[in-house]
Write a protein that holds these residues in place. Structure first.
Motif, PDB file in Angstrom:
ATOM      1  N   PRO A 126      19.884  10.462   1.892  1.00  0.00           N
ATOM      2  CA  PRO A 126      20.745  10.800   3.035  1.00  0.00           C
ATOM      3  C   PRO A 126      21.932   9.864   3.210  1.00  0.00           C
ATOM      4  O   PRO A 126      22.940  10.249   3.799  1.00  0.00           O
ATOM      5  N   LEU A 127      21.817   8.632   2.701  1.00  0.00           N
ATOM      6  CA  LEU A 127      22.887   7.651   2.886  1.00  0.00           C
ATOM      7  C   LEU A 127      23.551   7.287   1.558  1.00  0.00           C
ATOM      8  O   LEU A 127      24.043   6.169   1.388  1.00  0.00           O
ATOM      9  N   CYS A 128      23.604   8.238   0.657  1.00  0.00           N
ATOM     10  CA  CYS A 128      24.131   7.944  -0.678  1.00  0.00           C
ATOM     11  C   CYS A 128      25.579   7.464  -0.652  1.00  0.00           C
ATOM     12  O   CYS A 128      26.022   6.765  -1.567  1.00  0.00           O
ATOM     13  N   ASP A 129      26.329   7.834   0.392  1.00  0.00           N
ATOM     14  CA  ASP A 129      27.732   7.425   0.482  1.00  0.00           C
ATOM     15  C   ASP A 129      27.936   6.202   1.376  1.00  0.00           C
ATOM     16  O   ASP A 129      29.072   5.813   1.655  1.00  0.00           O
ATOM     17  N   THR A 130      26.839   5.611   1.829  1.00  0.00           N
ATOM     18  CA  THR A 130      26.913   4.448   2.722  1.00  0.00           C
ATOM     19  C   THR A 130      26.905   3.160   1.909  1.00  0.00           C
ATOM     20  O   THR A 130      26.083   2.984   1.007  1.00  0.00           O
ATOM     21  N   LEU A 188       0.832  -1.191   0.000  1.00  0.00           N
ATOM     22  CA  LEU A 188       0.000   0.000   0.000  1.00  0.00           C
ATOM     23  C   LEU A 188       0.876   1.253   0.000  1.00  0.00           C
ATOM     24  O   LEU A 188       2.035   1.212   0.416  1.00  0.00           O
ATOM     25  N   THR A 189       0.309   2.367  -0.466  1.00  0.00           N
ATOM     26  CA  THR A 189       1.071   3.614  -0.514  1.00  0.00           C
ATOM     27  C   THR A 189       0.713   4.524   0.648  1.00  0.00           C
ATOM     28  O   THR A 189      -0.340   4.404   1.257  1.00  0.00           O
ATOM     29  N   GLY A 190       1.642   5.448   0.916  1.00  0.00           N
ATOM     30  CA  GLY A 190       1.489   6.389   2.019  1.00  0.00           C
ATOM     31  C   GLY A 190       2.304   5.928   3.212  1.00  0.00           C
ATOM     32  O   GLY A 190       2.246   4.758   3.598  1.00  0.00           O
ATOM     33  N   CYS A 191       3.115   6.831   3.745  1.00  0.00           N
ATOM     34  CA  CYS A 191       3.928   6.496   4.911  1.00  0.00           C
ATOM     35  C   CYS A 191       4.170   7.763   5.739  1.00  0.00           C
ATOM     36  O   CYS A 191       4.522   8.808   5.173  1.00  0.00           O
ATOM     37  N   PRO A 192       4.016   7.688   7.074  1.00  0.00           N
ATOM     38  CA  PRO A 192       4.245   8.854   7.919  1.00  0.00           C
ATOM     39  C   PRO A 192       5.717   9.076   8.235  1.00  0.00           C
ATOM     40  O   PRO A 192       6.079  10.103   8.799  1.00  0.00           O
ATOM     41  N   LEU A 193       6.569   8.111   7.886  1.00  0.00           N
ATOM     42  CA  LEU A 193       7.993   8.184   8.224  1.00  0.00           C
ATOM     43  C   LEU A 193       8.821   8.562   6.998  1.00  0.00           C
ATOM     44  O   LEU A 193       8.390   8.403   5.859  1.00  0.00           O
ATOM     45  N   ARG A 194      10.023   9.041   7.283  1.00  0.00           N
ATOM     46  CA  ARG A 194      11.004   9.315   6.238  1.00  0.00           C
ATOM     47  C   ARG A 194      12.342   8.747   6.701  1.00  0.00           C
ATOM     48  O   ARG A 194      13.287   9.468   6.998  1.00  0.00           O
ATOM     49  N   CYS A 195      12.408   7.428   6.774  1.00  0.00           N
ATOM     50  CA  CYS A 195      13.612   6.755   7.267  1.00  0.00           C
ATOM     51  C   CYS A 195      14.789   7.051   6.343  1.00  0.00           C
ATOM     52  O   CYS A 195      14.659   6.973   5.119  1.00  0.00           O
ATOM     53  N   VAL A 196      15.922   7.369   6.923  1.00  0.00           N
ATOM     54  CA  VAL A 196      17.082   7.724   6.117  1.00  0.00           C
ATOM     55  C   VAL A 196      17.576   6.542   5.289  1.00  0.00           C
ATOM     56  O   VAL A 196      18.249   6.732   4.274  1.00  0.00           O
ATOM     57  N   TYR A 197      17.225   5.317   5.697  1.00  0.00           N
ATOM     58  CA  TYR A 197      17.684   4.132   4.985  1.00  0.00           C
ATOM     59  C   TYR A 197      16.577   3.478   4.167  1.00  0.00           C
ATOM     60  O   TYR A 197      16.714   2.331   3.728  1.00  0.00           O
TER      61      TYR A 197
END
Length: 238
Positions: A210-214, A23-32
């Motif tokens: 946010p983790l493009c270099d990880t 399903l779509t929609g999420c209250p979070l914006r996890c960096v990973y």
């Protein structure tokens, strides 16, 4: 129900063979996050009846506890629709599992969606409010309230946690989760190694990663952490 996609014959989203509804929609914006394409509520809308009609085609494969898994995004943002679909699935002899962060208010419809599930796959992001806020933007109190409800109702629950380099990839960091995990999990603690397979989505969507270099999780370290946790945890480390 606002749907991102369907996946048939899935084998890692609960017991047996699963039909996964993302399903779509999420209250979070996890960096990973590896599915940023599920953050916003999508334009593809189907009825609970249509979802059940699709799932019924795979019923012959739902042996050994198989069935439907509602994932996301955050499926509990559409708890009322899941409750409707769950009743229809039950009439067909099909159960469902919720794959959820639990980072939503514990409303009556959320409770009903949890009650109707065969099991909860609870994605426990972080064990405290500071890290939860910093790395996901979410409210840990919502998660803990839902986990308390799951424990009180004795609902089957497996905790899942993504192990991310530089964020929670030490034994000290993971031990902070244990009191929560041992309080609620009857089905073990599943550790998932961070990977970079979803990085291309950030580029395609033109949003910052946010983790493009990880780099992806070092699997030797990952296995060692699981071994060390197995020595001290009272739950099965998966």
């Amino acid at each position: 129900m606002y749907i991102h996609s369907f996946e048939s014959m899935a084998a890692r989203d609960g017991d047996g063979i699963r039909y996964c509804v993302f399903l779509t929609g999420c209250p979070l914006r996890c960096v990973y996050c590896h599915n940023p394409d599920t953050w916003k509520k999508g334009i593809t809308e189907v009825t609970p009846e249509e979802v059940v009609k699709k799932a019924k085609r795979y019923k012959p494969y739902f042996k050994n506890g198989g069935g439907v898994t509602f994932s996301g995004g955050e499926p509990l943002l559409q708890a009322e629709e899941i409750v409707k679909a769950g009743k229809l699935l039950k009439e067909c002899g099909i159960g469902y599992i919720l794959d959820t962060s639990l980072a939503v208010p514990l409303s009556d419809s959320v409770k009903k969606a949890i009650d109707g599930a065969d099991m909860i796959l609870a994605d426990l992001k972080f064990p405290d409010s500071e890290k939860m806020k910093r790395y996901t933007g979410g409210d840990i109190s919502l998660v803990l309230s839902a986990l308390d409800y799951i424990a009180e109702t004795k609902k089957r629950c497996r905790i899942r946690t993504v192990v991310v380099p530089g964020i929670n990839d030490t034994l000290e960091a993971l031990l902070e989760y244990l009191p929560i995990v041992e309080h609620v999990s009857s089905e073990g603690w599943e550790l998932l190694p961070f990977h970079t397979m979803g990085f291309f989505k950030y580029e395609e969507m033109g949003i910052e990663n946010p983790l493009c270099d990880t780099k992806g999780m070092d699997m030797a370290l990952f296995d060692e952490l699981k071994t060390q946790l197995s020595l001290v945890a009272s739950v099965n480390i998966i």
